[in-house]
Structures are given as C-alpha cells and as structure tokens.
Design a protein around this motif. Structure first.
Motif, short mmCIF file in Angstrom:
data_model
loop_
_atom_site.label_atom_id
_atom_site.label_comp_id
_atom_site.label_asym_id
_atom_site.label_seq_id
_atom_site.Cartn_x
_atom_site.Cartn_y
_atom_site.Cartn_z
N PHE A 1 63.80 50.19 -26.96
CA PHE A 1 64.77 51.15 -26.46
C PHE A 1 64.07 52.44 -26.10
CE2 PHE A 1 64.76 51.21 -31.06
CZ PHE A 1 64.71 52.56 -31.40
N GLN A 2 64.75 53.26 -25.33
CA GLN A 2 64.12 54.43 -24.71
C GLN A 2 65.07 55.62 -24.70
OE1 GLN A 2 61.98 53.77 -20.94
NE2 GLN A 2 63.19 55.42 -20.04
N SER A 3 64.49 56.81 -24.68
CA SER A 3 65.30 58.03 -24.53
C SER A 3 66.03 57.98 -23.20
CB SER A 3 64.40 59.26 -24.58
OG SER A 3 65.12 60.43 -24.24
N ILE A 4 67.31 58.36 -23.20
CA ILE A 4 68.11 58.28 -21.99
C ILE A 4 67.96 59.53 -21.12
CG2 ILE A 4 70.47 58.13 -21.10
CD1 ILE A 4 71.18 56.46 -23.54
N LYS A 5 68.08 60.70 -21.73
CA LYS A 5 68.02 61.94 -20.96
C LYS A 5 66.60 62.47 -20.80
CE LYS A 5 72.68 63.46 -22.19
NZ LYS A 5 73.50 64.54 -22.78
#
Length: 233
Positions: free
Chosen positions: A149-153
C-alpha cells in the motif's frame, strides 16, 4: 422526594432543544475523531515541506496496518514522485536510486520499523514535486499474499531560490560620510590655513620683488659705468 425546580417557560424550552441536539453533536464528534484513519492501513506524511535550492529537506513518514508481520516480513520501502503512479525514485531492498537523485537521496529506516525519514540533499529546482511513500511486506494471513500500500496524497515539496545578500566592504564609506569629510576639510582649510592658490601667488610675488630688489642696483651701476666711460663730444 426531590423537589422539582420551577423554570420559566422560555428557559425550559431552550433546555429541551439543547437536550435534543446533544446526541447529534456527540455523534458528529465521534465521526470526526474516527475519520482520521478511514482505512485500517495507510501512511502519515506531511502534506507540504519546503527547502532552499542547494540545501536539504527531510520527509518523515509513518505507516500503520492491522495485520501481524510474518516471521520473515521482507519489508521494503519505495518512493515515487510527481504523481501517484509516477516513476520510482528509491527502493530500499535493491538500493535503486533514480539517476536524477544519484548521491542526493538517503533513507533513514530499518526493518521492521514503521516510521522513518527520507532526506534529499543539494536541492534543485527540478526537485519540486509530490513524493509518495510505498511499503511492501509479508504478513500472517490465509492467502499468504504480501501486502502493498502507498500514501495517497503524498508530500508536496516546494523549492525556493536562495537569497544572495551583496557583500559590503568594511573600508568603503557611504557617500554621506565622504561628503561630510570633504566639507569638514574645506572648512578647516578656510578657518585655520590660507588657500593653497593664494599661498602660491604670494610666494611668486615675493620672489619677483626680491629679484627686482637685487637686480636694480646692478643695472644702476652698469648704467653709471657706461656713462663715465663714454667718449666726450
């Protein structure tokens, strides 16, 4: 039996309204507190950081998840830039660094830590972009698939130009000081000394007068001798 307190009609109505609004207010407050992490996993990164061209910046990050790590989690940290599906600029496991950031990017993080800091050195104007942290790890679950998973903003980096302040020589005087000094010197000359041009003129006149005084008797003597020696008519 407790004695009931009698309240005026207006105050009683207001109290009833407040009691009706209280559950809604509590529910809204609960939703606000719970919305901080809408998903059971994710990243916390600063929304914005800024740095000076030629300087350095740090982007701290923290990630959270509900699973239990596997015995061999093989955690890996990646970084992307510009957009959510942008180019990878860093891979903690392979040591990959994007050519644009060669020898300028470092990650302070050790497995299985869930927080760290990305450092970028010698900032360039082209570094201004958005940076996204991404994590890969093995966890204990039935399908045994790794979680990614990854940072969205992400974190938006702003680069500012370095302000150059011109050096001022310590031996240089400001025009006002120089003008003042010249003016003062002129006053001192007129008050305590004679003007140099007048002094020179006086010296010349003195020399001329002295020369005339010395030469005049000689001319008179020569004229007298010439007159004595001239032939008689």
């Amino acid at each position: 039996m407790a004695q009931l307190v009698s309240l005026p009609g207006g105050i009683l109505d207001m109290a009833c309204v407040l009691l009706l609004l209280l559950p809604a207010a509590c529910l809204q407050a609960g939703n606000t507190a719970g919305s901080y992490r809408e998903r059971p996993y994710g990243f916390d990164q600063p929304t914005h950081v800024s740095g000076v061209q030629g300087g350095s910046i740090e982007i701290p990050f923290t990630f959270y998840f509900p699973w239990k790590l596997a015995k061999n989690p093989q955690m890996r940290i990646f970084w992307r830039w510009k957009q959510y599906h942008g180019e990878f600029i860093y891979d903690s496991s392979s040591g990959f660094i994007h050519k644009h950031f060669k020898d300028r990017i470092f990650l302070n993080w050790t497995q299985p830590q869930t927080s760290g800091v990305l450092t970028i050195l010698d900032l360039k104007e082209e570094d201004q972009a958005v940076y996204f942290c991404r994590v890969f790890m093995n966890v204990e679950k039935e399908d045994k698939k790794p979680e990614i998973f990854q940072s969205i903003k992400g974190t938006h980096l702003t680069i500012t130009q370095e302000e150059h302040i011109p050096a001022v020589s310590t031996t240089m005087q400001s025009p006002s000081i120089i003008t003042s000094a010249v003016t003062t010197a002129g006053l001192e000359d007129t008050e305590g000394q004679r003007n140099p041009s007048l002094v020179n003129m006086g010296a010349i006149v003195g020399v001329v007068v002295a020369t005339a005084v010395l030469i005049t008797p000689v001319y008179v003597m020569l004229i007298f001798l010439w007159w004595k020696t001239r032939p008689a008519d």
